[in-house]
Scaffold this active site. Structure first.
Site, PDB file in Angstrom:
ATOM      1  N   GLU A 146     -37.291  50.286  93.041  1.00 32.72           N
ATOM      2  CA  GLU A 146     -35.922  50.787  92.923  1.00 32.72           C
ATOM      3  C   GLU A 146     -35.461  50.672  91.487  1.00 32.72           C
ATOM      4  OE1 GLU A 146     -31.463  50.313  92.826  1.00 32.72           O
ATOM      5  OE2 GLU A 146     -33.055  49.031  92.095  1.00 32.72           O
ATOM      6  N   ASP A 186     -28.098  45.947  98.348  1.00 33.87           N
ATOM      7  CA  ASP A 186     -28.893  45.786  97.125  1.00 33.87           C
ATOM      8  C   ASP A 186     -28.663  44.370  96.632  1.00 33.87           C
ATOM      9  OD1 ASP A 186     -30.029  45.852  94.594  1.00 33.87           O
ATOM     10  OD2 ASP A 186     -29.397  47.894  94.152  1.00 33.87           O
ATOM     11  N   HIS A 237     -30.160  41.365  85.667  1.00 36.07           N
ATOM     12  CA  HIS A 237     -31.408  41.842  85.045  1.00 36.07           C
ATOM     13  C   HIS A 237     -31.945  40.926  83.949  1.00 36.07           C
ATOM     14  CE1 HIS A 237     -31.085  46.298  86.552  1.00 36.07           C
ATOM     15  NE2 HIS A 237     -31.072  45.403  87.524  1.00 36.07           N
TER      16      HIS A 237
HETATM   17 ZN    ZN Z   1     -30.965  46.214  92.584  1.00 37.81          ZN
END
Ligand code: ZN
Length: 705
Positions: free
Chosen positions: A397, A426, A519
């Site tokens: 993804e 998510d 991230h």
């Molecule tokens: Zn994600």
């Protein structure tokens, strides 16, 4: 990937009929069946537990697991085997897709009177044990080009078109230069595209402390925000063009599908793009000369920003990417319906992460496993869902919604016929505040499911807590007796292929909090255990809400889809767009009358079908319900225009798509709205005509009932 915007707004009650239920009533079920459903749901919600949710997350986040690596494969096997241990028939599904890893760490050098090498790695944080893992990749962007460029450097704020307009006004030309831009306000792929379009030969993207660092609060490991030596990885695919494998747009990435040459893929940048931490950005930005920053360009570093562009401050950026076709692994689990096997309720969450991905995405994976745990228990106790439930753990993804897009493209014909809805999770848990995005037809279902799940912290219902929080944070809405607001779906997660390519009604939900390590290597088990969800009760709540929603859609007699909310929402979007069209003198060429007539007709039919649905449920009229359900499912499909959106045919939904420049955020009535922004009256006229046609198709489908 996933937007980190938290929407906490209220809207006033729309003019839909108010339905009153007895205490056990659930919309869509006859009174007798509602009582049984409630018992099953309560049994389901009793299964997920914090201890096993915590253990799933720990297991999933031991190693970095970027898509296509053997560590990623190990997480697929873990998910499959856990679901099998709960009695479900999970299987792996492979695709071969085009992915890049950094061959060597990128080289970054600041060149003034001397050459100063700069770091492209994140620092080890001694208290977080996984932060020293040698498999953590250096900072890089998915789908960056390889390159070795040296040029003067220009600070371009967020890197969006208005920022380049400001630079032009200041007499600064970015052609042949390297731009440095900050994260925020849009998807990073948009920043790469706009930089490339303006002639930049390289693009650096940094995390400004104003966005998710010390300006927000204490930084990790003292607090949840981004520390100085942390950067944000992420894809720079042109997601707004098409998502999925870059070499097989619109087709599944399996043997036999012809593939584009990489240089012909229109969703890939041609310039090197590199993320950096804010201590490195500070070194660069503090050296910049040239004009002092225009209004809105200043960030959170402690000096006045300049835009640069002078020949005595240059940067060298060298990226060396290892591009290859690589195997990725979705995990697909099917629980067959016992009466309507060919009606599918699809649930999905991605599993791949840039590093450990405790929040993004494995809080959702942990919730999916606990949900599977619950469904497994119910099946053992004799529960048989009326319709089929499919659980999907998506891969890749992060690179561009690849695992979900390839599966949706492979299954397109079946999904168009059979899919009832797609329910996405998510970055499911980064805190305690519930938020949701969905198509308007599912707003009432989301609200009803959250009314039946308890908020772990306050003991109120999730719904009550959600609504109270919105009220507190929007004092201007204090007198408003409205419902908690559900946002429109843009892009940036796996609902995109389902809703925007195929027209499957979709939802996305999460529990949000102060989350500054997006991230980075610090989105870790340690972070979750100390800041995001110590106690893991919100992982359980996520599984409970998600499962309740799925059970209602799978078991109900009359699907709880409400198109009166849809009609009202489109009218709101339209009125808003027309305001802007009037300001820009574009309104005269637009057929406002046809649109209003189409909306009136749509609203009227939606109300009529809703009345019929209630009657058919009351009378347990199965034949009539089947007809109504089919129409409710197919109505969403009618928003699809096979010609696709202007210049990007993969996106086909006439109401919802990401804007070209908005990135993650939705730009409802997309082509129409873009044309107004572009002051193009011919395009606006055509865009509106297509929307009117789509609404008429939806109305016609509802009329078949
Ligand atoms: Zn994600």
């Amino acid at each position: 990937m996933k937007t980190i915007l938290i929407l906490i707004l209220l809207v006033s009650i729309t003019s839909t009929p108010t339905l009153t239920f007895a205490q056990t009533a659930i919309d869509g079920f006859s009174p007798e069946r509602a009582a049984a459903e409630r018992r099953w749901e309560e049994q389901f919600r009793a299964v997920p537990n914090p201890k096993s949710a915590r253990e799933h997350l720990r297991r999933l986040t031991i190693e970095p697991h970027i898509a296509g690596t053997k560590e990623d494969y190990a997480t697929a096997v873990y998910v499959r085997d856990q679901l099998r241990s709960y009695g479900l028939n999970a299987d792996l599904k492979e695709y071969q897709v085009w992915l890049n890893y950094p061959k060597t760490p990128s080289v970054l050098e600041l060149i003034t009177s001397r050459r100063q090498p700069l770091s492209t790695r994140e620092a080890v944080v001694p208290s977080d044990p996984t932060s020293s893992n040698p498999k953590i990749t250096p900072l890089f962007n998915g789908y960056s080009a390889s390159g070795d460029v040296t040029a003067p450097i220009i600070y371009a704020n967020y890197g969006l078109p208005p920022d380049y307009d400001e630079l032009k006004k200041a007499g600064v030309d970015v052609k042949g230069k390297i731009v440095i831009v900050r994260y925020g306000n849009s998807f990073r792929g948009v920043k790469a595209k706009v930089a490339e379009d303006h002639g930049a030969i390289g693009c650096i993207i940094y995390s400004d402390p104003e966005d998710d660092g010390y300006m927000q609060g204490d930084v990790f490991p003292k607090g949840p925000w981004r520390p100085v030596a942390s950067g944000q990885r992420g894809s720079v695919q042109f997601l707004f063009d098409y998502p999925g494998d870059p070499l097989t747009p619109g087709k599944p990435a399996i043997a036999g599908t012809p593939r584009l040459k990489p240089e012909d893929a229109t969703d890939l940048t041609k310039i090197p793009v590199q993320p950096i931490a804010y201590d490195v950005a500070k070194t660069i930005l503090s050296q910049l000369k040239g004009p002092v920053r225009p209004r809105g360009f200043q960030g959170g570093l402690p000096f006045a920003y300049h835009v640069g562009g002078t020949n005595d401050v240059k940067l060298r950026l060298k990226t060396d990417m290892d591009y290859k076709l690589r195997t990725i692994w979705d995990v697909v689990t099917r629980i067959d319906g016992n009466e309507e096997k060919d009606r599918w309720v699809v649930l999905g969450n991605h599993r791949d992460a840039w590093v450990f991905g405790a929040v993004d995405p494995n809080s959702g994976t942990s919730a999916m496993l606990e949900l599977g745990h619950g469904f497994g228990e119910l099946l053992k106790q004799g529960w048989k869902p009326r319709r089929t439930i499919i659980l999907c753990s998506w891969d890749a993804e992060e690179y561009g919604l690849i695992g979900s897009t390839e599966w949706a493209e492979e299954m397109a014909d079946e999904l168009k016929e059979k899919a009832v809805a797609y329910l996405n999770l998510d970055a499911a848990v980064s805190g305690t505040q519930f938020g949701a995005s969905s198509v308007p037809s599912l707003w009432k279902l989301i609200r009803s499911a959250t009314r039946d799940v308890k908020d772990p912290k306050t003991g109120k219902s999730i719904y009550q807590q959600w609504q109270d929080h919105a009220r507190e944070n929007r004092p201007e809405d204090e007198q408003n007796t409205g419902e908690a607001r559900i946002a429109p779906l843009g892009s940036g997660s796996d609902y995109t292929p389902f809703l925007q390519h195929l027209g499957v009604a979709s939802t996305d939900m999460s529990f949000n909090g102060d989350y500054g390590v997006y991230h980075s290597a610090y989105d870790s088990f340690y972070w979750m255990d100390h800041f995001g969800d110590p106690g893991f009760k919100y992982h359980v709540a996520a599984a409970q809400v998600w499962g309740t929603l799925a059970m209602r859609l799978a078991d109900t007699d009359g699907l709880p889809f409400d198109y009166t909310d849809y009609a009202a929402q489109i009218r709101e979007f339209f009125n808003e767009a027309m305001k802007l069209a009037r300001i820009r003198n574009l309104a005269d060429s637009l057929d406002e009358k046809s649109m209003n007539a189409a909306l009136d007709d749509f609203a009227k039919e939606a109300e009529r079908v809703e009345k019929h649905r209630q009657e058919a449920i009351r009378d347990s009229d199965r034949a009539k319900l089947t007809k109504i359900n089919n129409a409710l499912i197919q109505a969403e499909r009618q928003f699809i225009d096979e010609r696709g959106l202007r210049g990007r045919a993969w996106y086909k939904h006439q109401i919802y798509a990401p804007g070209f420049y908005t990135g993650y955020a939705a730009q409802p009535l997309t082509d129409f709205r873009q044309a107004i922004d572009d002051r193009n009256s011919a395009n606006a006229k055509e865009g509106l005509e297509r929307i009117v046609e789509a609404i008429k198709r939806v109305t016609k489908t509802l009329k078949s009932v």
